[in-house]
Design a protein around this motif. Sequence first.
Motif, PDB file in Angstrom:
ATOM      1  N   ALA A   1       3.387   3.359  -8.736  1.00  0.00           N
ATOM      2  CA  ALA A   1       4.600   3.428  -7.915  1.00  0.00           C
ATOM      3  C   ALA A   1       4.526   2.461  -6.738  1.00  0.00           C
ATOM      4  O   ALA A   1       5.504   1.771  -6.412  1.00  0.00           O
ATOM      5  N   VAL A   2       3.362   2.390  -6.089  1.00  0.00           N
ATOM      6  CA  VAL A   2       3.198   1.497  -4.941  1.00  0.00           C
ATOM      7  C   VAL A   2       3.286   0.042  -5.390  1.00  0.00           C
ATOM      8  O   VAL A   2       3.965  -0.787  -4.753  1.00  0.00           O
TER       9      VAL A   2
ATOM     10  N   LEU B   1      13.229   0.537   7.265  1.00  0.00           N
ATOM     11  CA  LEU B   1      12.581   1.130   6.099  1.00  0.00           C
ATOM     12  C   LEU B   1      11.243   0.451   5.825  1.00  0.00           C
ATOM     13  O   LEU B   1      10.238   1.126   5.573  1.00  0.00           O
ATOM     14  N   LEU B   2      11.218  -0.865   5.891  1.00  0.00           N
ATOM     15  CA  LEU B   2       9.981  -1.600   5.619  1.00  0.00           C
ATOM     16  C   LEU B   2       8.908  -1.258   6.651  1.00  0.00           C
ATOM     17  O   LEU B   2       7.727  -1.073   6.304  1.00  0.00           O
ATOM     18  N   SER B   3       9.298  -1.133   7.906  1.00  0.00           N
ATOM     19  CA  SER B   3       8.349  -0.730   8.943  1.00  0.00           C
ATOM     20  C   SER B   3       7.793   0.659   8.640  1.00  0.00           C
ATOM     21  O   SER B   3       6.574   0.884   8.711  1.00  0.00           O
ATOM     22  N   HIS B   4       8.674   1.591   8.292  1.00  0.00           N
ATOM     23  CA  HIS B   4       8.250   2.954   7.962  1.00  0.00           C
ATOM     24  C   HIS B   4       7.281   2.952   6.781  1.00  0.00           C
ATOM     25  O   HIS B   4       6.231   3.602   6.821  1.00  0.00           O
ATOM     26  N   MET B   5       7.634   2.252   5.728  1.00  0.00           N
ATOM     27  CA  MET B   5       6.800   2.231   4.521  1.00  0.00           C
ATOM     28  C   MET B   5       5.416   1.664   4.831  1.00  0.00           C
ATOM     29  O   MET B   5       4.403   2.173   4.339  1.00  0.00           O
ATOM     30  N   THR B   6       5.365   0.610   5.638  1.00  0.00           N
ATOM     31  CA  THR B   6       4.091  -0.016   5.982  1.00  0.00           C
ATOM     32  C   THR B   6       3.227   0.943   6.797  1.00  0.00           C
ATOM     33  O   THR B   6       2.026   1.123   6.512  1.00  0.00           O
ATOM     34  N   VAL B   7       3.825   1.572   7.800  1.00  0.00           N
ATOM     35  CA  VAL B   7       3.079   2.515   8.643  1.00  0.00           C
ATOM     36  C   VAL B   7       2.590   3.706   7.823  1.00  0.00           C
ATOM     37  O   VAL B   7       1.457   4.178   8.016  1.00  0.00           O
ATOM     38  N   GLN B   8       3.411   4.201   6.916  1.00  0.00           N
ATOM     39  CA  GLN B   8       2.996   5.333   6.093  1.00  0.00           C
ATOM     40  C   GLN B   8       1.783   4.983   5.234  1.00  0.00           C
ATOM     41  O   GLN B   8       0.877   5.802   5.065  1.00  0.00           O
TER      42      GLN B   8
ATOM     43  N   GLY C   1      -0.018  13.170  -3.987  1.00  0.00           N
ATOM     44  CA  GLY C   1       1.253  13.522  -4.635  1.00  0.00           C
ATOM     45  C   GLY C   1       2.437  13.322  -3.702  1.00  0.00           C
ATOM     46  O   GLY C   1       3.496  12.827  -4.116  1.00  0.00           O
ATOM     47  N   PHE C   2       2.272  13.683  -2.424  1.00  0.00           N
ATOM     48  CA  PHE C   2       3.330  13.443  -1.427  1.00  0.00           C
ATOM     49  C   PHE C   2       3.623  11.943  -1.332  1.00  0.00           C
ATOM     50  O   PHE C   2       4.776  11.508  -1.299  1.00  0.00           O
ATOM     51  N   HIS C   3       2.554  11.162  -1.242  1.00  0.00           N
ATOM     52  CA  HIS C   3       2.687   9.708  -1.111  1.00  0.00           C
ATOM     53  C   HIS C   3       3.353   9.125  -2.350  1.00  0.00           C
ATOM     54  O   HIS C   3       4.236   8.267  -2.250  1.00  0.00           O
ATOM     55  N   PHE C   4       2.950   9.595  -3.509  1.00  0.00           N
ATOM     56  CA  PHE C   4       3.512   9.118  -4.777  1.00  0.00           C
ATOM     57  C   PHE C   4       5.026   9.307  -4.819  1.00  0.00           C
ATOM     58  O   PHE C   4       5.772   8.365  -5.096  1.00  0.00           O
ATOM     59  N   ILE C   5       5.505  10.514  -4.529  1.00  0.00           N
ATOM     60  CA  ILE C   5       6.953  10.748  -4.641  1.00  0.00           C
ATOM     61  C   ILE C   5       7.691   9.937  -3.590  1.00  0.00           C
ATOM     62  O   ILE C   5       8.793   9.432  -3.834  1.00  0.00           O
TER      63      ILE C   5
ATOM     64  N   HIS D   1      11.161   5.452  -2.146  1.00  0.00           N
ATOM     65  CA  HIS D   1      11.324   4.284  -1.281  1.00  0.00           C
ATOM     66  C   HIS D   1      11.374   2.977  -2.076  1.00  0.00           C
ATOM     67  O   HIS D   1      12.042   2.021  -1.653  1.00  0.00           O
ATOM     68  N   GLY D   2      10.698   2.913  -3.208  1.00  0.00           N
ATOM     69  CA  GLY D   2      10.842   1.740  -4.071  1.00  0.00           C
ATOM     70  C   GLY D   2      12.278   1.588  -4.533  1.00  0.00           C
ATOM     71  O   GLY D   2      12.854   0.488  -4.531  1.00  0.00           O
ATOM     72  N   TRP D   3      12.875   2.730  -4.902  1.00  0.00           N
ATOM     73  CA  TRP D   3      14.289   2.731  -5.293  1.00  0.00           C
ATOM     74  C   TRP D   3      15.162   2.333  -4.106  1.00  0.00           C
ATOM     75  O   TRP D   3      16.118   1.557  -4.258  1.00  0.00           O
TER      76      TRP D   3
END
Length: 196
Positions: free
Chosen positions: A11-12, A41-48, A118-122, A127-129
């Motif tokens: 997924a990542v 969104l990109l900032s959030h995804m990177t920090v996560q 699992g949390f990260h995966f979903i 977020h990919g979508w």
Amino acid sequence: MADIRELNRHAVDYSVTFVSRITAADLGRKTPCSAWTLADLLSHMTVQHHGFAAAARGTGADPAVWAPRPLAGDPVADYTAAAADVTAAYAEPGVLERDFDLPEFGPGFRVPGAVAIGFHFIDYVVHGWDVARALGEEYRLDDALAEPALRIAAAVPNGDERLRPGAAFAPALPESDATPLDRVLTLLGRSPGWPH
């Protein structure tokens, strides 16, 4: 079920495919994430990614690793590096049994690694979508990811916590049975036809 680390990596990696297509001119685009632009969104995804990697390595309780940051000079390269880092952290021995501190879920929140991944995966399926839709591109949920993603999405609580500011997901929408991806999205408060 397949190894959650492998599902997550898939997924990542797929999210990196879409993020790599982002140009500076795209950063102001709207996304399915309510008021967030693609830059937000990109900032959030990177920090996560950084936060979950820290949690996998035993330092996730530090709120600083989860703090939002401005985009780097090359946000695509920064995201790609963060994605590689979290994937590497998840590949470390014993990570599935290790406890992850996830303060974003509440003070003292801690879960086993397999659950946290699992949390990260979903999150990265969705977020990919989100990124794909913001760019006007099609996102295809791999068949190998569909059943695990549906199972995890269905287990996410759909109560008042989804109405709070900063909630990870909006309240579930009426279920769509068109595709497994549509079902995942509606369970997590996304309209599969966004932006319509």
